[in-house]
Scaffold this motif. Structure first.
Motif, PDB file in Angstrom:
ATOM      1  N   ALA A 187      15.007 -38.357  71.530  1.00 35.83           N
ATOM      2  CA  ALA A 187      16.128 -37.416  71.574  1.00 35.83           C
ATOM      3  C   ALA A 187      15.865 -36.159  70.750  1.00 35.83           C
ATOM      4  O   ALA A 187      16.378 -35.087  71.050  1.00 35.83           O
ATOM      5  CB  ALA A 187      17.408 -38.107  71.105  1.00 35.83           C
TER       6      ALA A 187
ATOM      7  N   THR B  61      10.802 -34.605  73.213  1.00 35.40           N
ATOM      8  CA  THR B  61      12.153 -34.033  73.156  1.00 35.40           C
ATOM      9  C   THR B  61      12.702 -33.836  74.571  1.00 35.40           C
ATOM     10  O   THR B  61      11.927 -33.598  75.507  1.00 35.40           O
ATOM     11  CB  THR B  61      12.200 -32.665  72.419  1.00 35.40           C
ATOM     12  N   PRO B  62      14.036 -33.918  74.733  1.00 31.78           N
ATOM     13  CA  PRO B  62      14.624 -33.694  76.063  1.00 31.78           C
ATOM     14  C   PRO B  62      14.243 -32.333  76.646  1.00 31.78           C
ATOM     15  O   PRO B  62      14.246 -32.167  77.865  1.00 31.78           O
ATOM     16  CB  PRO B  62      16.141 -33.764  75.803  1.00 31.78           C
TER      17      PRO B  62
ATOM     18  N   ASP C 106      17.112 -42.410  69.615  1.00 30.39           N
ATOM     19  CA  ASP C 106      17.681 -41.395  68.716  1.00 30.39           C
ATOM     20  C   ASP C 106      18.011 -42.140  67.422  1.00 30.39           C
ATOM     21  O   ASP C 106      19.150 -42.530  67.183  1.00 30.39           O
ATOM     22  CB  ASP C 106      18.939 -40.782  69.345  1.00 30.39           C
TER      23      ASP C 106
ATOM     24  N   THR D 228      22.531 -36.566  75.233  1.00 29.01           N
ATOM     25  CA  THR D 228      21.748 -35.673  76.099  1.00 29.01           C
ATOM     26  C   THR D 228      20.514 -36.378  76.638  1.00 29.01           C
ATOM     27  O   THR D 228      20.211 -36.289  77.834  1.00 29.01           O
ATOM     28  CB  THR D 228      21.303 -34.426  75.292  1.00 29.01           C
ATOM     29  N   ALA D 229      19.806 -37.078  75.759  1.00 32.59           N
ATOM     30  CA  ALA D 229      18.570 -37.752  76.185  1.00 32.59           C
ATOM     31  C   ALA D 229      18.887 -38.821  77.228  1.00 32.59           C
ATOM     32  O   ALA D 229      18.166 -38.977  78.216  1.00 32.59           O
ATOM     33  CB  ALA D 229      17.861 -38.360  74.981  1.00 32.59           C
TER      34      ALA D 229
ATOM     35  N   ASN E 287      22.360 -35.177  70.198  1.00 37.45           N
ATOM     36  CA  ASN E 287      21.044 -35.340  70.816  1.00 37.45           C
ATOM     37  C   ASN E 287      20.933 -36.590  71.694  1.00 37.45           C
ATOM     38  O   ASN E 287      20.402 -36.537  72.791  1.00 37.45           O
ATOM     39  CB  ASN E 287      19.981 -35.403  69.713  1.00 37.45           C
ATOM     40  N   GLY E 288      21.460 -37.704  71.194  1.00 38.80           N
ATOM     41  CA  GLY E 288      21.269 -38.987  71.881  1.00 38.80           C
ATOM     42  C   GLY E 288      21.872 -39.013  73.266  1.00 38.80           C
ATOM     43  O   GLY E 288      21.231 -39.430  74.235  1.00 38.80           O
TER      44      GLY E 288
ATOM     45  N   VAL F 151      15.286 -44.818  75.689  1.00 44.87           N
ATOM     46  CA  VAL F 151      15.822 -43.661  74.977  1.00 44.87           C
ATOM     47  C   VAL F 151      15.950 -44.021  73.503  1.00 44.87           C
ATOM     48  O   VAL F 151      16.418 -45.106  73.153  1.00 44.87           O
ATOM     49  CB  VAL F 151      17.191 -43.236  75.534  1.00 44.87           C
TER      50      VAL F 151
ATOM     51  N   THR G 272      21.231 -44.055  68.922  1.00 43.82           N
ATOM     52  CA  THR G 272      20.793 -45.345  69.481  1.00 43.82           C
ATOM     53  C   THR G 272      20.882 -46.454  68.435  1.00 43.82           C
ATOM     54  O   THR G 272      21.099 -47.623  68.785  1.00 43.82           O
ATOM     55  CB  THR G 272      19.386 -45.262  70.140  1.00 43.82           C
TER      56      THR G 272
ATOM     57  N   ASP H 125      12.034 -40.258  65.534  1.00 40.76           N
ATOM     58  CA  ASP H 125      11.953 -40.745  66.915  1.00 40.76           C
ATOM     59  C   ASP H 125      10.483 -40.900  67.345  1.00 40.76           C
ATOM     60  O   ASP H 125      10.124 -41.835  68.061  1.00 40.76           O
ATOM     61  CB  ASP H 125      12.687 -39.801  67.882  1.00 40.76           C
TER      62      ASP H 125
END
Lengths: 266, 266
Positions: free
Chosen positions: A159, A6-7, A24, A108-109, A105-106, A22, A29, A169
Motif C-alpha cells: 500500500a 506502491t499502488p 499495509d 486504495t491498494a 493507503n490500505g 494486499v 491490514t 510494507d
C-alpha cells in the motif's frame, strides 16, 4: 512471486488470474487481521471515501478509518489494531455489526486490486498463515509456462504511503517471499521482489548473529517515515503491535460482495 | 538525500532547487560517463525519440541509442559503454562530433528532471567523483530548515526499466548515500532512501566477511532482470564493466543548452 511497491505502480502488473496479497502494515491490514481474528467481527468492507463510509454507517455498519493517520470526525473507530483487539471487551461498540473502513493507503491498494482472481490480506500478525495459504493455493493453481499471457502466480501489493514505496510494507513482502522459499512456482520474480527479499534478508542476517530465527524488525520499523509519524502521533504501541509476527492464524479474503472475511482453510 | 526509484514516481518529488543525480547503470549513464571520460567526445545530448536523434544526426551529431536493449537501425552506435571506451581508438567514428543519445530509460529520467537546479550523471564508474561533488555542493547550497517549501537537497533519480524500479540503480543510490555518510545535510531522507541504503549495506556486510572494503556487486547485478536480459543479448561484458567502481574521475553535468559535458571541479 511479484512485488508492486506502491499502488502508483500497479498499472505495470497484470492482475488477471493472480492471487494478490494486499499489505499495509501501518495500519489497515494489521487492523483487518486483528479485527477478524481477535474480536467477533464477521466482515469488513473497504471503501474509498469518507462519504461512502458514512453511508454504510447509516446502514448499521461500524464506521472506521483515518485520514493522515487521524480518526475521521464522527467515525466509531480510527485505524489502530489495538482498538480492534479491544473490541468486544470493554468496548461500547456492537461487534455483531460489520465494519466499513476507509484509510489513506490500505483501502486504495485493495480497491486497485479488484481485477485479481483472489485478494487476501497480509500483515506480520498473520505472516505464516498467509504463507501456508499461498503454498496450498500454488499447488491448486500451478503457474503455467504461458503465465505472461494467461495470468497466474502471486503478486504482493504494497500500500505504501500516498503512492510512495515504504519500508515496512516492502519488508513484509520480503518476509513473505522468504517464508515461501523452496516452493516451486513461488520464487522471487522481478527486481522489486529481489529488492524486497534482499532488504528483509539483510535484517535477518544482522539478527542471526544474535542467534535468533525471526529478526526483530521494530528498530528498522521505527526508523521508517510512517513509524516515526505514528510515534509522533502517540501510537508507538501500534508500531510494536504491528511488527509482532504470527500472532493470528487466519487469512482474511475479499468475497464476491466486496467484504473481507476469514477464508476457510484446510 | 532522497531517492526516486523510477521516473514513474518522480511526480512525488519536488525538483525545484535540488541537485539531481540521474542514474541508469545498464547502461545510459555508464555510457555517458565512459564517453566523456574515456574518449574525446565533448558533449552528449539526451533526446527522447528516435526521430529527434535522427534530426540531430543530420546536423552532424553521432547518433547513439537503443530500444529494448538493441541498437536502433541506422544509428552510429548502440548503448554499450565498451563501444564508448573504444571510440577514438580503432573506431571509424569522428569523435570531434557531439553525440545525440536516446535510450529506453536513461534519457527519460534526464528529461523528467529538467526542473531541478542542476542535473549530474552518476554511475558506479564515477561513484566517488559524484560523492565528492555532492559533498562540495552541499556546503555551497546548505539545506535550509524550510527546505520542504524552498527546495534544496539532493535527489537520486533512478531510471529503472520501463517505469519499474530496478536492482542496479537502487544499489547505486544506496552506494552513493553510503559514500556521503557522515556529511551533514546528506543523510538518507524518506523510506526509498532507507530502502536503497539498507539494500546496498546488505551487500557490503556479506562482503566484509571476506575482508574487502568495496563489495563485489556483480553477482547481484547478474541476478537482476536487466542483468539477465543483457547476458541474453550477449552483453555480459557490459554488465561487468558497468559494475566497476571509480574507474573515471569526472562528473558529467547537463548544461543550459541541454547537453551533457564534464563539470569543472575544484
Amino acid at each position: 512471486m511479484e512485488v508492486c511497491l506502491t499502488p502508483d505502480l500497479i498499472h505495470q502488473h497484470r492482475l488477471e488470474g493472480k492471487l494478490v496479497v494486499v499489505v499495509d502494515i501501518f495500519r489497515a491490514t494489521s487492523c483487518i487481521v486483528t479485527g477478524l481474528a481477535g474480536s467477533h467481527i464477521q466482515a469488513i468492507r473497504p471503501v474509498s471515501t469518507v462519504e461512502e463510509c458514512l453511508s454504510y454507517g447509516q446502514k448499521g455498519y461500524i464506521m472506521a478509518g483515518e485520514r493522515g493517520g487521524i480518526q475521521v470526525d464522527g467515525f466509531d473507530m480510527g485505524n489502530s489494531p489495538l482498538e480492534y483487539a479491544r473490541l468486544g471487551k470493554n468496548s461500547a461498540i456492537d461487534t455483531s455489526q460489520k465494519v466499513a473502513i476507509t484509510t489513506t493507503n490500505g483501502s486504495t491498494a485493495i480497491l486497485k486490486s479488484l481485477a485479481a482472481r483472489e485478494i487476501i490480506i497480509g500483515a506480520f500478525l498473520n505472516l505464516r498463515a498467509v504463507a501456508d495459504y499461498i503454498i496450498v493455493q500454488s499447488r491448486q493453481h500451478p503457474l503455467r509456462k504461458d503465465d505472461s499471457t494467461t495470468g497466474g502466480g502471486v503478486l504482493i501489493h504494497c500500500a505504501g504511503w500516498e503512492g510512495r514505496p515504504n519500508l515496512e510494507d516492502t519488508l513484509f513482502a520480503g518476509a513473505l517471499i522468504d517464508a515461501c522459499a523452496g516452493t516451486q512456482g513461488l520464487e522471487a520474480c522481478g527486481d522489486s521482489a529481489l529488492l524486497a527479499r534482499e532488504l528483509y534478508r539483510a535484517q535477518t542476517s544482522h539478527h542471526l548473529q544474535n542467534a535468533c530465527v525471526n529478526p526483530d524488525l521494530r528498530p528498522v520499523a521505527l526508523e521508517s517515515d510512517h513509524g516515526k509519524r505514528l510515534v509522533r502521533l502517540g501510537h508507538a504501541d501500534d508500531v510494536h503491535f504491528c511488527m509482532e509476527r504470527d500472532k493470528y492464524d487466519i487469512v482474511p479474503k475479499l468475497n464476491g460482495e466486496g467484504e473481507i472475511a476469514v477464508a476457510p482453510t484446510g
